[in-house]
Design a protein around this motif. Structure first.
Motif, PDB file in Angstrom:
ATOM      1  N   ASP A  20      39.585  27.189  42.191  1.00  0.00           N
ATOM      2  CA  ASP A  20      38.616  27.515  43.239  1.00  0.00           C
ATOM      3  C   ASP A  20      38.547  29.023  43.501  1.00  0.00           C
ATOM      4  O   ASP A  20      37.480  29.568  43.780  1.00  0.00           O
ATOM      5  CB  ASP A  20      39.040  26.770  44.511  1.00  0.00           C
ATOM      6  N   GLN A  21      39.682  29.697  43.411  1.00  0.00           N
ATOM      7  CA  GLN A  21      39.775  31.130  43.732  1.00  0.00           C
ATOM      8  C   GLN A  21      39.743  32.017  42.481  1.00  0.00           C
ATOM      9  O   GLN A  21      40.027  33.211  42.562  1.00  0.00           O
ATOM     10  CB  GLN A  21      41.070  31.410  44.510  1.00  0.00           C
ATOM     11  N   LYS A  22      39.411  31.420  41.355  1.00  0.00           N
ATOM     12  CA  LYS A  22      39.435  32.144  40.077  1.00  0.00           C
ATOM     13  C   LYS A  22      38.598  33.428  40.126  1.00  0.00           C
ATOM     14  O   LYS A  22      39.069  34.503  39.728  1.00  0.00           O
ATOM     15  CB  LYS A  22      38.918  31.200  38.992  1.00  0.00           C
ATOM     16  N   GLU A  23      37.367  33.304  40.631  1.00  0.00           N
ATOM     17  CA  GLU A  23      36.476  34.474  40.679  1.00  0.00           C
ATOM     18  C   GLU A  23      37.026  35.553  41.608  1.00  0.00           C
ATOM     19  O   GLU A  23      36.989  36.746  41.289  1.00  0.00           O
ATOM     20  CB  GLU A  23      35.076  34.076  41.160  1.00  0.00           C
ATOM     21  N   TYR A  24      37.498  35.106  42.770  1.00  0.00           N
ATOM     22  CA  TYR A  24      38.029  36.045  43.767  1.00  0.00           C
ATOM     23  C   TYR A  24      39.225  36.819  43.198  1.00  0.00           C
ATOM     24  O   TYR A  24      39.288  38.046  43.295  1.00  0.00           O
ATOM     25  CB  TYR A  24      38.423  35.260  45.020  1.00  0.00           C
ATOM     26  N   LEU A  25      40.163  36.107  42.578  1.00  0.00           N
ATOM     27  CA  LEU A  25      41.350  36.770  42.017  1.00  0.00           C
ATOM     28  C   LEU A  25      40.955  37.722  40.890  1.00  0.00           C
ATOM     29  O   LEU A  25      41.546  38.797  40.731  1.00  0.00           O
ATOM     30  CB  LEU A  25      42.353  35.720  41.497  1.00  0.00           C
ATOM     31  N   THR A  26      39.959  37.339  40.143  1.00  0.00           N
ATOM     32  CA  THR A  26      39.491  38.179  39.041  1.00  0.00           C
ATOM     33  C   THR A  26      38.793  39.431  39.578  1.00  0.00           C
ATOM     34  O   THR A  26      38.978  40.536  39.047  1.00  0.00           O
ATOM     35  CB  THR A  26      38.585  37.355  38.106  1.00  0.00           C
ATOM     36  N   GLN A  27      38.037  39.261  40.663  1.00  0.00           N
ATOM     37  CA  GLN A  27      37.403  40.430  41.304  1.00  0.00           C
ATOM     38  C   GLN A  27      38.435  41.408  41.829  1.00  0.00           C
ATOM     39  O   GLN A  27      38.277  42.624  41.690  1.00  0.00           O
ATOM     40  CB  GLN A  27      36.520  39.982  42.463  1.00  0.00           C
ATOM     41  N   LEU A  28      39.491  40.874  42.452  1.00  0.00           N
ATOM     42  CA  LEU A  28      40.551  41.763  42.955  1.00  0.00           C
ATOM     43  C   LEU A  28      41.159  42.551  41.792  1.00  0.00           C
ATOM     44  O   LEU A  28      41.439  43.744  41.911  1.00  0.00           O
ATOM     45  CB  LEU A  28      41.649  40.960  43.663  1.00  0.00           C
ATOM     46  N   ASP A  29      41.346  41.869  40.670  1.00  0.00           N
ATOM     47  CA  ASP A  29      41.935  42.522  39.496  1.00  0.00           C
ATOM     48  C   ASP A  29      40.948  43.503  38.848  1.00  0.00           C
ATOM     49  O   ASP A  29      41.363  44.485  38.234  1.00  0.00           O
ATOM     50  CB  ASP A  29      42.391  41.460  38.489  1.00  0.00           C
ATOM     51  N   ALA A  30      39.635  43.240  39.024  1.00  0.00           N
ATOM     52  CA  ALA A  30      38.634  44.159  38.461  1.00  0.00           C
ATOM     53  C   ALA A  30      38.734  45.531  39.129  1.00  0.00           C
ATOM     54  O   ALA A  30      38.511  46.562  38.493  1.00  0.00           O
ATOM     55  CB  ALA A  30      37.232  43.586  38.648  1.00  0.00           C
ATOM     56  N   ALA A  31      39.103  45.528  40.415  1.00  0.00           N
ATOM     57  CA  ALA A  31      39.156  46.792  41.164  1.00  0.00           C
ATOM     58  C   ALA A  31      40.306  47.688  40.718  1.00  0.00           C
ATOM     59  O   ALA A  31      40.182  48.910  40.703  1.00  0.00           O
ATOM     60  CB  ALA A  31      39.257  46.504  42.659  1.00  0.00           C
ATOM     61  N   ILE A  32      41.439  47.086  40.358  1.00  0.00           N
ATOM     62  CA  ILE A  32      42.617  47.923  40.049  1.00  0.00           C
ATOM     63  C   ILE A  32      43.312  47.532  38.746  1.00  0.00           C
ATOM     64  O   ILE A  32      44.365  48.060  38.415  1.00  0.00           O
ATOM     65  CB  ILE A  32      43.658  47.895  41.203  1.00  0.00           C
ATOM     66  N   GLY A  33      42.712  46.605  38.003  1.00  0.00           N
ATOM     67  CA  GLY A  33      43.350  46.153  36.763  1.00  0.00           C
ATOM     68  C   GLY A  33      42.317  45.916  35.681  1.00  0.00           C
ATOM     69  O   GLY A  33      41.421  46.735  35.492  1.00  0.00           O
ATOM     70  N   ASP A  34      42.401  44.776  35.016  1.00  0.00           N
ATOM     71  CA  ASP A  34      41.512  44.501  33.889  1.00  0.00           C
ATOM     72  C   ASP A  34      40.710  43.217  34.076  1.00  0.00           C
ATOM     73  O   ASP A  34      40.282  42.598  33.092  1.00  0.00           O
ATOM     74  CB  ASP A  34      42.322  44.443  32.591  1.00  0.00           C
ATOM     75  N   ALA A  35      40.523  42.832  35.346  1.00  0.00           N
ATOM     76  CA  ALA A  35      39.612  41.721  35.669  1.00  0.00           C
ATOM     77  C   ALA A  35      39.948  40.410  34.964  1.00  0.00           C
ATOM     78  O   ALA A  35      39.066  39.733  34.428  1.00  0.00           O
ATOM     79  CB  ALA A  35      38.156  42.124  35.366  1.00  0.00           C
TER      80      ALA A  35
END
Ligand code: ADP
Ligand code: MG
Length: 212
Positions: A20-35
């Motif tokens: 359910d939170q896959k997109e949200y966690l990926t967005q957080l990682d897009a900001a400071i990691g590799d999405a």
């Protein structure tokens, strides 16, 4: 007491929450990691769900160790080995038990924290999952020592994990990919701390009977 069935329910619920939170966690990682944090966790827990039936009749330690091994073998990057270690250490801590007392749950989460710190060499304040895990385990310990029952103690652990997760926002990353950004990593919530908060929240929702 937490039964083996409740441990399996926790894993199933966490897998659903991660999906359910896959997109949200990926967005957080897009900001400071590799999405890819949400993608990684979702891939890992889909594989865990596929493998769980093969160990569902075994003891809790075997089940948790299996989760860790599946994560290590299906998830690359930092997240796979770290979450793999977290679950393998939990499994080692509870051993061949078929149900968990409050003290077993504390020992399980303490072993998870020790394992993640050993594996990733991160200390609190470095903007990682350790920043959610550390206060959660500490809150669980203090609440149980103060005489709370496991349900009340878990609620406090979830609140502490959430606070720890939010506290990563102003931090400058010192470990993992986010550390490549240096000062520019400040102002963003750490994805791994966020998934770790969800791990505790999932446990409380299932074990405290407040399944959302
Ligand atoms: P990757 O960084 O390889 O892309 P993920 O995106 O799945 O892996 O996971 C990133 C998360 O891993 C970070 O948000 C952080 O919480 C956690 N992390 C990275 N390095 C470490 C470390 N050395 N110790 C603890 N946690 C770490
Ligand atoms: Mg990543």
């Amino acid at each position: 007491m937490i039964s083996k069935a409740q441990v399996l329910q926790w894993l199933e619920h966490f897998a659903a929450v991660i999906a359910d939170q896959k997109e949200y966690l990926t967005q957080l990682d897009a900001a400071i990691g590799d999405a890819d944090h949400g993608i990684n966790m979702d891939r890992g827990f889909k594989a865990v769900m596929a493998q769980l039936p093969t160990v569902a009749d075994k003891d809790i330690g075997t089940i948790l160790k299996k989760v860790g091994m599946v994560l290590v073998s299906t998830v690359g990057g930092a997240g796979g080995p770290l979450y793999g270690t977290l679950f393998m250490r939990m499994g080692m801590a509870v051993g061949n038990k078929e149900e968990l007392e409050a003290s077993d749950v504390l020992a399980m989460f303490q072993a998870a924290l020790d394992g993640v710190k050993m594996r990733g060499k991160a200390e609190p304040g470095e903007k990682t999952m350790v920043d959610a895990l550390t206060p959660a385990v500490e809150a669980l310990r203090q609440a149980l020592e103060a005489g709370d029952d496991l349900h009340a103690a878990l609620e406090k652990a979830v609140a502490a994990a959430e606070e720890g997760m939010k506290a990563t926002i102003p931090m400058v990353a010192r470990k993992g990919r986010a550390s490549y950004l240096g000062e520019r990593s400040a102002g963003h919530q750490d994805p791994g701390a966020t998934s770790t908060y969800l791990l505790f929240k999932s446990a409380a929702e299932v074990w405290n009977g407040a399944d959302a």
